[in-house]
Every structure is written in C-alpha cells, then in structure tokens.
Design an enzyme around this catalytic site. Structure first.
Site, PDB file in Angstrom:
ATOM      1  N   SER A   1      -9.724   2.030   2.769  1.00  0.00           N
ATOM      2  CA  SER A   1      -8.810   2.692   1.871  1.00  0.00           C
ATOM      3  C   SER A   1      -7.800   1.770   1.176  1.00  0.00           C
ATOM      4  CB  SER A   1      -8.047   3.768   2.651  1.00  0.00           C
ATOM      5  OG  SER A   1      -7.237   3.170   3.648  1.00  0.00           O
TER       6      SER A   1
ATOM      7  N   LYS B   1       0.849  -1.199   0.000  1.00  0.00           N
ATOM      8  CA  LYS B   1       0.000   0.000   0.000  1.00  0.00           C
ATOM      9  C   LYS B   1       0.884   1.248   0.000  1.00  0.00           C
ATOM     10  CE  LYS B   1      -3.921   2.007   2.574  1.00  0.00           C
ATOM     11  NZ  LYS B   1      -4.841   1.817   3.711  1.00  0.00           N
TER      12      LYS B   1
ATOM     13  N   SER C   1      -9.925  -0.311   7.018  1.00  0.00           N
ATOM     14  CA  SER C   1      -9.378  -0.248   5.655  1.00  0.00           C
ATOM     15  C   SER C   1      -8.733  -1.508   5.109  1.00  0.00           C
ATOM     16  CB  SER C   1      -8.368   0.887   5.560  1.00  0.00           C
ATOM     17  OG  SER C   1      -9.063   2.073   5.318  1.00  0.00           O
TER      18      SER C   1
HETATM   19  N1  GLN Z   1     -13.243   4.536   6.198  1.00  0.00           N
HETATM   20  C1  GLN Z   1     -12.524   4.884   7.380  1.00  0.00           C
HETATM   21  C2  GLN Z   1     -12.023   6.313   7.293  1.00  0.00           C
HETATM   22  O1  GLN Z   1     -12.201   6.905   6.267  1.00  0.00           O
HETATM   23  C3  GLN Z   1     -11.390   3.938   7.615  1.00  0.00           C
HETATM   24  C4  GLN Z   1     -10.199   4.217   6.828  1.00  0.00           C
HETATM   25  C5  GLN Z   1      -9.006   3.423   7.236  1.00  0.00           C
HETATM   26  O2  GLN Z   1      -9.126   2.417   7.923  1.00  0.00           O
HETATM   27  N2  GLN Z   1      -7.851   3.908   6.826  1.00  0.00           N
HETATM   28  O3  GLN Z   1     -11.468   6.835   8.207  1.00  0.00           O
END
Ligand code: GLN
Length: 485
Positions: A155, A80, A179
């Site tokens: 994400s 990532k 995410s």
């Molecule tokens: N959807 C959540 C956010 O936008 C989780 C994102 C994540 O785990 N990086 O914060």
C-alpha cells in the site's frame, strides 16, 4: 542531474557543506513534484510552497546555529498519508477521513522533524493500507514511474513512486503485510520493515495493530539505515514499543558478507514465482556468494498457510480498529440521516471503499461467536507455528533471501477484479509481519522488458544490522539508476 536524483545523505551533506541551502533543496523537490505529479499521482496532499519554504528557512537557521546536525537536516521527505501530521490533512486515502486534520503528529514524524527533515507532502496509499497496488485510494491510483500503465505496488505505493520519480529523495511508509517491501520492489527502490516494536506506532492510523510497522523508503540502504536510526526508539505512548539495546543501524554499513549463512527457502522459488523474477533474485544470491556468503537451500514449513492466517488476523484487527470511524469523532459524516444508527450506517457505507468494507465484513465474521475458534484462533495457532519454523531457520542461518513479490508490477486495473489473486501476491512478505521479523527489500535487477525486481532479506528479530550489512555489500556491486519521466 537534478538534485532530487541524489540520495538523502548526499543532499544532507551538500546542505551541511553550504553547497546548497535547505530552502533550495525544498524548492527543487516542490518543482519536481509540479513537473511529474500529474503523471504519477504519488501525493494526496502537497504542502503549500510558502509553508514548505518557511519550514526550510527555520531548519536552515537551526543548522547554522548548530542546533540541528542530523545528516537528514534540510532534506525533503514525503510521509505516507496514514501517519498523523499536526495541522496537515491526514486521509489514509479514504473518503471517511477526507477532512481530518490531526491535532498531533505521529512519533516517527516528530522524530524526523526534530532531525530537521522538511515534509513536502502526504503520499498516496491504498485506502487504510489495505491493498497491494495503491488502486484502492479514494484519490485515484498512483502510477509506476517505470511504466505509467502499471501500478507502483502497495500500500505504500505513493511513497515508493515519489522516490522513484525523483519527487523526494526519501519517504516513510508502513508495512502490515509487505506494504514497504513490495512497492519498493516494483519501483526499484530500497525499503526496510523493522522488527515489530522498533518504530513507535503512535499516530499511525491502525490497520492490523499486531502487524503494522513504519519504515524508511529511499534510493539505497545507506539512506534507509540513517532514516531508521532517526525514527526508531522507545516510546511510552505505544505499549508495543520495545526498548532496544542498540539503535545504531548505520554502524552496519560495512562491505563484508564473509561467513554470513544465507538460507533460500525452496518453497519460495517453486510454483507461482515468475521465471524472470526468480532469475534476478538468484543473481543476488550469486553476488552474495561471490562476496563470501554461504548460500544454502532449506525447507521452510507452513508457507501455504501464511496467507490465510494473515488475512484472518489482519481483517479481524482491522474490523475492530475501524470501528472508531463512525461520523461522530472523526472525518466525514453523511449529509442526511434519520437518527443515530442510520447516521452510522450511511456514514460508513458512503465513507469506506469496497476493499475496506470487504475486510471489515470478513474480520467481523471471523471474530463472531461460533466462528472465532474455527478461524481466528486457528489463524493465531498457525502464526505461532510459523514463528517456530522461522526460529528453526534462524538457528541455522543469519538471514533468508527471498523474492519480495512473485511478479513484477501488474498493469493498472488487472488486480482488483480478483482479490484472492491479489492476496496471493503477498506470499513472500506477510510471514515477516506475522512473526514480527525485520525485512529489507533491495533492487535485484531488471527483467528483459525493463521492469524492476526486488529481492528481500529477512532476518531474525532485532537483527536488522545483519540485513543492512548484507544489503550494503550487495549494493556496492549494483549499477542502478531510476527512470527519468
Ligand atoms: N497487501 C497486504 C494487505 O492488503 C499488505 C498491506 C500492508 O502491508 N499494509 O493487507
């Protein structure tokens, strides 16, 4: 069947048995990327063929000399793009880091490298990991390999889509509020968010530091357990890293759930959960029950407060963490400016996307004097109460079974117009981060329209092994194949 349809462990075993070389495996991954990337857009950066092949040759030599004998030696991987990789562009899918070449690698990446993993590229993500769809990326949205008109989740959408599309056998993601688990569920792959402190955050570009954890994404739990075993460990460079007694996660790959007590929080299965998703997750409960687990419904308190608490805490931490991107130390700087203050302002205005700006503003607001007590402190108290509710649950249950997300993957373009609705989609994943717990997302089944649904197993801190054992037992019964695109 292409080599990239196999699991990381299968490919690693073939390399070890000299059926293929690390170079051949790397070439297969690069070819798969060339074939599918224009449809999926799972990568921000794909490394040059020459560089990947050279790395694979070096690893092959080390395998032959016996210097490396990890089961992942020679296996291609995607990382990532929020994990620093020495000399390789690391953008966090943001314009503000569009020219950032780190001088060091994150601890998790180094551990993989020492095990002989071959990095082929950096995976697309929501900008600074803020989002649930991978649509906030400066480099364009990633598409879901199951249906190219849908998002892969986020994400870590690039990491999950790259695995589901057969571009790489496995990837690393990060999970601040779901995410890893949510995109794994939307893409029909398996992912683990470990107990906070298990994998070093050194070199992971921070979003919400008290919530962020790196974890594995792969086709099955055996791969995930092996990857987790490889990347976890105490690291003095991360003050929140924990020295655990046992990192032997693969020893939990045992087909036995007899006597496991699994709790089903009633509030997770009520309003807001799509009937199609519920049906698939309940099938997982049934399978585990048939294999000897004890399934019981229970009341989990405070579920409704988890989302507001999470967004207050995550945004507060993000607003502080993202202060460092100012056009001086890293990345992008605006072309024209008058004086220092104007340079900061223009750089940040041009460098950050809308969602990141929204969160910096929200975070600065909840931390500002006069609002700190009303919002930030209250969110911290809520977090403490949530942890208490989970402690009580784990006094009775070995683990909790929940959906990973309330819906299947939405269509591209449907989520960003209504951020609050998008935030509500995190309902089943965020408490795990607020409480530092481990969570595993496994494929549950397909809806009638052929979209994957993920189920989530949540455990008490340091109890990944129970989750891995239950996931392994369940996956023995699963007939699952990824889409061909
Ligand atoms: N959807 C959540 C956010 O936008 C989780 C994102 C994540 O785990 N990086 O914060």
């Amino acid at each position: 069947m292409s080599l990239m349809d196999k699991t990381a462990l299968e490919i690693g075993a073939m390399i070890k048995n000299k059926e293929i070389s690390a170079v051949e495996a790397a070439k297969e991954s690069l070819n798969a990327i060339k074939e599918t990337e224009s449809k999926v857009n799972a990568f921000v950066t794909v490394l040059d063929d020459d560089q990947v092949i050279k790395d694979a040759e070096d690893v092959q030599a080390k395998i032959e000399s016996g210097e490396i004998n990890s089961p992942l030696a020679g296996v291609p991987v995607a990382i990532k793009d929020n994990m620093c990789t020495e000399g390789v562009l690391t953008t966090c899918s943001s314009k503000i880091l569009s020219n950032f070449n780190p001088t060091f690698s994150s601890d998790a990446v180094l551990r993989l490298k020492n095990a002989g993993a071959i990095m082929v590229g950096k995976a697309n993500m929501d900008e600074f990991a803020m989002g649930s769809t991978t649509e906030t990326s400066y480099y364009g949205a990633t598409k879901n390999p199951w249906d190219l008109e849908r998002v892969p989740g986020g994400s870590s959408g690039g990491s999950c889509a790259a695995v589901a599309a057969g571009e790489v056998p496995y990837a690393l993601g990060s999970d601040t509020g779901g995410s890893i688990r949510q995109p794994a569920s939307f893409c029909g792959v398996t992912g683990i968010k470990p107990t906070y402190g298990t994998v070093s955050r050194y070199g992971l570009i921070a979003y919400g530091s008290s919530l962020d954890q790196i974890g594995p994404i792969a086709k099955d739990i055996s791969d995930c357990a092996t990857i987790l075993e490889t990347i976890s460990g105490h690291d003095i460079k991360d003050s929140t890293s924990i020295l655990r007694d046992d990192y032997n996660f693969t020893s939990a790959l045992v087909d036995d759930v007899k006597g496991f007590k699994i709790g089903i929080p009633k509030a997770y299965y009520g309003e807001g959960l799509d009937a199609e998703v519920k049906e698939q997750v309940m099938k997982v409960a049934k399978t585990l029950e048939e294999k000897g687990a004890i399934i019981e419904e229970f009341d989990l308190d405070l579920v409704d407060y988890a989302i507001p608490a999470y967004y207050v805490i995550a945004c507060a931490e993000a607003s502080s963490n993202l202060e460092r991107f100012d056009g001086v130390k890293y990345g992008y700087r605006t072309a024209e400016y008058e004086g220092l203050h104007n340079m900061y302002k223009k750089t940040r205005s041009e460098g950050f996307g809308a969602e990141v700006k929204r969160r910096i503003m929200l975070g600065s607001f909840v931390l500002s004097s006069g609002y700190y007590d009303a919002y930030y402190l209250k969110a911290l108290r809520t977090k403490a109460l949530l942890k208490k509710a989970f402690d009580e649950a784990f006094a009775k249950y070995d683990m909790i079974l929940a959906p990973a997300a309330p819906t299947v993957a939405p269509k591209l373009g449907d989520s960003l117009s209504d951020p609050i609705k998008m935030y509500l989609g995190d309902i089943y994943t965020i408490s795990v981060n607020l409480c530092g717990l481990p969570g595993v997302s496994i494929p549950a089944g397909l809806t009638p329209s052929g979209l994957p649904v993920g189920a989530q197993l949540i455990g008490n801190v340091f109890e990944e092994k129970k989750l891995i054992q239950a996931a392994y037992s369940y996956e023995r019964t699963l007939d699952w194949s990824l889409p061909s695109i």
